[in-house]
Design a protein around this motif. Structure first.
Motif, short mmCIF file in Angstrom:
data_model
loop_
_atom_site.label_atom_id
_atom_site.label_comp_id
_atom_site.label_asym_id
_atom_site.label_seq_id
_atom_site.Cartn_x
_atom_site.Cartn_y
_atom_site.Cartn_z
N SER A 1 -9.92 -52.67 10.43
CA SER A 1 -9.19 -51.88 9.43
C SER A 1 -8.55 -50.64 10.05
O SER A 1 -7.45 -50.24 9.68
CB SER A 1 -10.12 -51.48 8.29
N TYR B 1 -4.89 -52.69 11.29
CA TYR B 1 -4.09 -52.40 10.11
C TYR B 1 -3.82 -50.91 9.92
O TYR B 1 -2.83 -50.54 9.28
CB TYR B 1 -4.76 -52.97 8.86
N GLN C 1 -2.59 -58.73 5.28
CA GLN C 1 -2.80 -57.31 5.09
C GLN C 1 -1.72 -56.47 5.76
O GLN C 1 -1.34 -55.42 5.26
CB GLN C 1 -4.18 -56.90 5.61
N TRP D 1 -8.49 -56.07 4.60
CA TRP D 1 -8.57 -54.99 5.59
C TRP D 1 -9.47 -55.36 6.75
O TRP D 1 -9.35 -54.77 7.84
CB TRP D 1 -9.12 -53.72 4.93
#
Length: 477
Positions: free
Chosen positions: A38, A42, A203, A378
């Motif tokens: 995460s 991302y 995502q 995520w």
């Protein structure tokens, strides 16, 4: 624990502290390593900084395990010192805080649900499953049986009495949890059919205009319009735009669709404005409404949904599009549909059973089912999906309520009131899970006492046991 014995024998407690800390650090970092995805994949955080952040969290969290090892080793001093025993619990299998409750960092809940401790959650919840794995040091000496030998008096020690009280309370709780009674509370209304949507939006595209945003609006819009189930549920931020930012006529068409009798929808989307603040919310559409139902997420995720004090410099290194949200209240009204009181929660809010229990303070308004809306995208295709499913299963056991899970990438599932997964979609696929559930009406002992007192009884019991054990240690028992 074998590695700690040399430190114990020589009194080198520092070695025990270091070994326990390193063991717990590696174990914990290996169980929530998906936070790296995460933050780096991302969030855009530098890989080295993301690794350092995961390790720092594990290092701080596991100081408690190291302290237990230090106390155990320091309590076995040699060279003329009186041998002292640690009054803190030692863990034979190193269970952690919230392990039995289904922590996102530990697989304690699935293990507990496969044993006799699965009967415990309606009374002491996942906390009881964790306590069942604890083994206090020197427990054989704390409780001396009448045939324990001539060198010591044949009587229970203070520590043994403390353990006996704990075991008696546990057995009483097991009895109150009604594991063997054939009579169960009647369900809340008839079985209700539901359609759970899993869009599997990547995502890294989910909040990108022209790609993920368009894909989300198109697919979820089609499914919300086409499904004929009495209840349709879309996951967290299924619509990744504010209502006023949606294409012209999009929101009005959805409201008109669910103004017709016989159907309702729960869907995740952000709400609010710059003046009042933004919220991560679930919106309910049903016939006869003056305004759409609204649930605002209460337990926000640090760095993803709010910025902790003194950490804005850290957030500036990341590139997560959703920032500071405003938390909602702990006890918010349920979504009423065909005799069911549906209590939404968003993402990891179902980890905190004591917060969900606040909704049982008024038995007449207690929810009959939980609905979890999540975006686990995520964390990629990792064990986080399985861990979150285990969390939801433990909440179902604790409250004896079905849990409906609608997620972006998985695990989209229907869980019955006994914590069993009755239906589930494959992860990382796009699809619609159709099934049915029966709401519950009874109030479990756990829901009753936590709604009234929170976790204060558990804290009080822990303090009493530690004080009793410490007193026994000082008296040389």
């Amino acid at each position: 624990m074998a590695l700690l014995m040399p430190a114990t024998d020589t009194g080198r407690w520092r070695r025990g502290f270091a070994l326990a800390w390193l063991f717990a650090l590696a174990w914990l970092a290996g169980t929530f390593w998906w936070l790296y995805i995460s933050m780096h994949v991302y969030g855009g955080l530098n890989a080295a900084l993301a690794v350092a952040a995961v390790l720092a969290l594990a290092a701080c969290w596991r100081c408690t395990t190291a302290w237990r090892a230090h106390c155990s080793c320091a309590g076995r001093g040699t060279r003329g010192r009186r041998r002292r025993r640690c009054c803190l619990p030692r863990c034979g299998r190193w269970p952690s805080w919230r392990a039995g409750a289904g922590s996102p960092a530990f697989p304690g809940a699935p293990a507990a649900m496969r044993t006799w401790t699965a009967r415990w959650p309606p009374m002491p919840a996942g906390w009881g499953c964790t306590a069942s794995a604890l083994r206090p040091p020197g427990w054989r000496r704390w409780w001396r049986w009448p045939w324990g030998g001539a060198r010591r008096p044949a009587r229970p020690t203070r520590g043994g009495l403390a353990i006996s009280v704990l075991l008696a309370a546990a057995l009483l709780g097991w009895g109150l949890a009604r594991p063997w009674l054939p009579v169960s509370p009647p369900p809340a209304g008839p079985r209700l059919e539901v359609a759970l949507l899993q869009g599997n939006i990547p995502q890294d595209e989910k909040f990108v205009p022209g790609t993920g945003v368009v894909d989300s609006l198109r697919w979820y819009g089609e499914q919300l319009q086409a499904n004929t189930a009495p209840l349709v549920v879309a996951p967290e931020t299924a619509l990744p735009l504010l209502p006023r930012q949606l294409p012209e006529g999009y929101w009005a068409a959805l409201q008109a669709r669910y103004a017709q009798p016989g159907q309702a929808a729960l869907l995740g989307m952000p709400l609010g404005d710059l003046e009042t603040g933004y919220t991560n919310s679930a919106v309910g559409l049903a016939p006869g409404q003056d305004a759409p139902y609204r649930y605002d997420k209460h337990h926000l995720v640090p760095f993803g949904e709010f910025i902790p004090p003194l950490f804005r410099w850290f957030v500036r290194l990341m590139n997560i599009p959703l920032g500071d949200f405003t938390p909602g209240a702990v006890n918010q009204p349920s979504f009423v549909l065909q005799g069911q009181l549906l209590a939404p929660n968003i993402c990891y809010e179902d980890l905190f059973g004591e917060e969900l229990a606040a909704r049982f303070a008024d038995p007449a308004a207690a929810p009959t089912a939980f609905v979890n809306l999540s975006n686990i995208g995520w964390f990629g295709d990792t064990v986080a999906i399985d861990q979150h499913l285990a969390i939801s299963r433990m909440r179902a056991l604790e409250f004896e309520r079905p849990v409906l899970r609608a997620t972006n990438t998985g695990a989209t599932a229907i869980i019955d009131a006994q914590g069993r997964v009755t239906q589930q979609l494959p992860r990382l696929t796009r699809g619609v899970l159709r099934g049915a559930f029966e709401g519950g009406t009874g109030i479990t002992p756990y829901a009753a006492w936590v709604a009234r007192w929170g976790l204060a009884p558990l804290w009080g019991a822990a303090v009493l046991i530690v004080l009793a054990a410490a007193t026994a240690g000082r008296r040389g028992d």
